[in-house]
Scaffold this active site. Structure first.
Site, PDB file in Angstrom:
ATOM      1  CD  GLU A  41      -2.858   1.096   2.397  1.00  0.00           C
ATOM      2  OE1 GLU A  41      -2.810   0.177   3.233  1.00  0.00           O
ATOM      3  OE2 GLU A  41      -3.613   2.079   2.486  1.00  0.00           O
ATOM      4  NE  ARG A 265       3.391  -8.144  10.833  1.00  0.00           N
ATOM      5  CZ  ARG A 265       2.795  -7.438   9.850  1.00  0.00           C
ATOM      6  NH1 ARG A 265       1.801  -7.945   9.163  1.00  0.00           N
ATOM      7  NH2 ARG A 265       3.194  -6.218   9.585  1.00  0.00           N
ATOM      8  CE  LYS A 275       2.971   0.012   4.982  1.00  0.00           C
ATOM      9  NZ  LYS A 275       2.423  -0.082   3.635  1.00  0.00           N
TER      10      LYS A 275
HETATM   11  P1  ATP Z   1       2.355  -2.269   8.082  1.00  0.00           P
HETATM   12  O1  ATP Z   1       1.518  -3.089   9.010  1.00  0.00           O
HETATM   13  O2  ATP Z   1       3.785  -2.115   8.488  1.00  0.00           O
HETATM   14  O3  ATP Z   1       1.740  -0.987   7.686  1.00  0.00           O
HETATM   15  P2  ATP Z   1       1.303  -3.575   5.809  1.00  0.00           P
HETATM   16  O4  ATP Z   1       1.090  -5.025   5.924  1.00  0.00           O
HETATM   17  O5  ATP Z   1       0.130  -2.689   5.925  1.00  0.00           O
HETATM   18  O6  ATP Z   1       2.469  -3.167   6.788  1.00  0.00           O
HETATM   19  P3  ATP Z   1       1.621  -3.445   2.997  1.00  0.00           P
HETATM   20  O7  ATP Z   1       2.167  -2.326   2.209  1.00  0.00           O
HETATM   21  O8  ATP Z   1       0.154  -3.708   2.921  1.00  0.00           O
HETATM   22  O9  ATP Z   1       2.064  -3.224   4.487  1.00  0.00           O
HETATM   23  O10 ATP Z   1       2.430  -4.775   2.726  1.00  0.00           O
HETATM   24  C1  ATP Z   1       2.890  -5.242   1.497  1.00  0.00           C
HETATM   25  C2  ATP Z   1       3.245  -6.689   1.646  1.00  0.00           C
HETATM   26  O11 ATP Z   1       4.277  -6.853   2.610  1.00  0.00           O
HETATM   27  C3  ATP Z   1       2.056  -7.482   2.142  1.00  0.00           C
HETATM   28  O12 ATP Z   1       1.989  -8.691   1.426  1.00  0.00           O
HETATM   29  C4  ATP Z   1       2.360  -7.713   3.590  1.00  0.00           C
HETATM   30  O13 ATP Z   1       1.760  -8.889   4.058  1.00  0.00           O
HETATM   31  C5  ATP Z   1       3.887  -7.775   3.595  1.00  0.00           C
HETATM   32  N1  ATP Z   1       4.418  -7.404   4.909  1.00  0.00           N
HETATM   33  C6  ATP Z   1       4.172  -6.282   5.611  1.00  0.00           C
HETATM   34  N2  ATP Z   1       4.791  -6.309   6.803  1.00  0.00           N
HETATM   35  C7  ATP Z   1       5.474  -7.480   6.859  1.00  0.00           C
HETATM   36  C8  ATP Z   1       6.323  -8.114   7.839  1.00  0.00           C
HETATM   37  N3  ATP Z   1       6.595  -7.544   9.010  1.00  0.00           N
HETATM   38  N4  ATP Z   1       6.851  -9.317   7.541  1.00  0.00           N
HETATM   39  C9  ATP Z   1       6.600  -9.898   6.352  1.00  0.00           C
HETATM   40  N5  ATP Z   1       5.818  -9.372   5.397  1.00  0.00           N
HETATM   41  C10 ATP Z   1       5.252  -8.179   5.636  1.00  0.00           C
HETATM   42 MG    MG Z   2      -1.615  -2.979   4.616  1.00  0.00          MG
END
Ligand code: ATP
Ligand code: MG
Length: 558
Positions: A41, A265, A275
């Site tokens: 995102e 994760r 984020k």
């Molecule tokens: P955050 O919770 O930090 O905002 P998010 O999951 O909302 O992270 P996205 O931009 O939606 O962030 O994530 C893009 C991809 O990265 C998704 O497939 C997500 O599952 C993966 N991802 C995000 N954080 C992690 C993590 N800590 N470990 C492994 N994969 C991750």
């Molecule tokens: Mg997300």
């Protein structure tokens, strides 16, 4: 003669559970090639957790000859920005991964809208006038069924008219939503008439003001996967509960069957990877920006001097698991050291100088030594290091009342000045307050490496020639947080309460002249000290080095 079996032949590496699934799918013919996607995102910068996701998604596609799309999950116009879109691309390229197509969920807004109308026409979606609170109250709980909305049984015609009016901008934010009509008593809360569309009068970074209704995550992600024929849609464990809904939309819309798989994760000690919180640190000025070298963002660790190779090594080591676990940040630091030890150029830098004079050196004489840039490659490139009678050594490499086991410099003692001569401390000069201000030493010309007779001493210390020294600035970084498990903040406390007040200290240091000409583009080793990376704030007159990591650590991976 019988040929001996090679007992050291490596066992084939065990497949991780995703590799097993893919190999089964290829064998059974469910898929004929592998297509994955990385779906960020664009509401912030990528962090170390994303590096794991990148390694898995791109790594699996690479391994099985498939492809990976970069797909921005941009359905939330108020939080997203092209700044993030650009930064994400830069980070993925830096990691060394190449995407097949650059796509956006917003590319599919027209198609998603059509699918929403399709569900309405089939009696599987309705416009709900309830407020957000009413809707969440009506959901029920895990133990009690939900209650049906009073608007649930609107006619298809009325729903179509209202949904089209929503799209046309007739209603204010929050006035209406579109919901799927599934089962308010389902044991899976996700099936209790999930939201499909919400009204948001906001400009979108790509579609501008074309839309004032935006699809929800669950109504977007699986369909985008389906359109792109993503064979393995890999996401983190928390999406496990969404999976039945993911499958329901695909089945109900009768579209190409993508499948979702979940992995644990990445959690790291002393590190936060949300984020939203990282954005708060930036906005409150608690760090210098997204690329502050203390940040767990990819641009932050890059500025710190971590390499993409080290991150990949780390992801390889931690593997892919189905259970959440906390990884030790020291393993990541170990990987950084492993990679830099093999590749980083070496230079001598004195951080806390003590003057050392060679009294039997011809005044003004300069002798240049050819020293290896990396001792692992003694035949490789060298740098020229000037030696004179006026030197700096590290203050901590001298001790006046030294214990027996102190093998560095002490009064009357001998030590080798790295790459050059053995010297002897003849006299210790002090100021009025009794502080040591200078060491006066003699040198043994016969101990010049490569000439004369080899004689060894126990200690070797680094040094720089005073007239040739370049003064540099060193930014010493330590952990941003003091708490090991930053996912577990006690009641009444805030994660910001655990910011380490000593996470950054700045100091001056003196470097051998060749450091200024280093063109390696990666961190360098300050011999006997650690790894340091040239900060982009540097100017030719003012070099700034960020501490990447210390040279040694007692940590050993299991
Ligand atoms: P955050 O919770 O930090 O905002 P998010 O999951 O909302 O992270 P996205 O931009 O939606 O962030 O994530 C893009 C991809 O990265 C998704 O497939 C997500 O599952 C993966 N991802 C995000 N954080 C992690 C993590 N800590 N470990 C492994 N994969 C991750
Ligand atoms: Mg997300």
């Amino acid at each position: 003669m019988e040929e001996a079996k090679n007992p050291t032949a490596a066992e084939p590496k065990k497949l991780n559970f995703l590799e097993e699934i893919i190999e089964d799918d290829l064998k059974s013919g469910r898929v004929t090639s592998v297509m994955t996607r990385f779906p960020p995102e664009p509401n912030g910068y990528l962090h170390l957790g994303h590096a794991k996701s990148l390694c898995i998604n791109f790594g699996l596609a690479q391994k099985y000859g498939g492809k990976t799309n970069l797909r921005y999950d941009d359905t939330n116009p108020t939080k997203e920005d092209t700044e993030y879109v650009d930064a994400i691309k830069e980070d993925i390229k830096w990691m060394g991964f190449h995407w097949d197509k650059e796509l956006y969920a917003s590319d599919y807004f027209d198609q998603l809208y059509e699918w929403a109308e399709q569900l309405i026409k089939e009696g599987l979606a309705y416009v709900d006038d309830q407020t957000q609170e009413e809707i969440s109250k009506g959901r029920g709980t895990v133990d009690t069924p939900g209650t049906e909305s009073p608007w649930r049984n609107r006619s298809v015609e009325e729903n179509l008219r209202l949904f089209r009016e929503m799209k046309a901008g007739k209603y204010a934010d929050g006035e209406k939503v579109l919901r799927a009509k599934i089962d308010m008593a389902s044991p899976n809360m996700m099936f209790r008439d999930p939201l499909l569309y919400r009204i948001k009068h906001a400009s979108h970074h790509r579609t501008g003001d074309k839309w004032c209704i935006y699809p929800m995550y669950d109504f977007t992600h699986g369909q985008c996967d389906s359109i792109e024929h993503i064979t393995h849609s890999i996401c983190t464990l928390e999406f496990d509960v969404h999976k039945p809904l993911y499958d329901w939309f695909i089945k109900t819309l009768r579209i190409w069957p993508s499948h979702q798989y979940e992995f644990a994760r990445l959690n790291l000690t002393y590190t936060l990877m949300s984020k939203r919180k990282l954005l708060e640190l930036v906005q409150k000025g608690l760090v210098s920006g997204w690329d502050d070298p203390r940040m767990p963002t990819l641009c932050g660790v890059r500025r710190r001097g971590y390499t993409a190779e080290a991150l990949k090594m780390f992801c390889e080591k931690i593997g892919v698991s189905k259970r959440d676990q906390m990884m030790d940040i020291q393993l990541l630091e170990w990987c950084v050291r492993q990679d830099l030890n093999a590749r980083a150029n070496r230079y001598m830098v004195v951080r806390n100088p003590l003057k050392l004079t060679i009294t039997d050196w011809e005044p003004g004489k300069v002798e240049w030594f050819d020293c290896p840039l990396n001792p692992a490659d003694p035949e490789g490139a060298t740098r020229k290091v000037p030696f004179t009678g006026e030197l700096y050594i590290e203050r901590e490499d001298f001790m006046e009342d030294a214990p027996k086991k102190f093998f560095r410099l002490k009064p009357g003692g001998e030590v080798r000045l790295k790459y050059t001569y053995i010297i002897k401390c003849e006299e210790v000069v002090k100021d009025e307050d009794g502080n040591v201000v200078e060491l006066r030493c003699s040198h043994d010309p016969s101990t010049r490496p490569g000439g004369g007779e080899w004689r060894s001493v126990k200690g070797t210390i680094h040094w720089v020639s005073v007239p040739h020294a370049t003064e540099i600035t060193v930014r010493n970084y330590d952990r941003l947080f003091t708490k090991e498990d930053m996912n577990d903040i006690p009641e009444g406390k805030d994660y910001k309460d655990y910011l380490n007040p000593e996470s950054l200290t700045v100091a001056k240091a003196f470097a051998e002249p060749a450091l200024a000409d280093d063109q390696s583009g990666i961190a360098v080793q300050f011999e006997r000290t650690g790894y340091f990376f040239k900060d982009p704030d540097s100017t030719p007159e003012g070099l700034i080095f960020n501490k990447t990591t210390s040279l040694k650590d007692s940590y050993r991976p299991e």
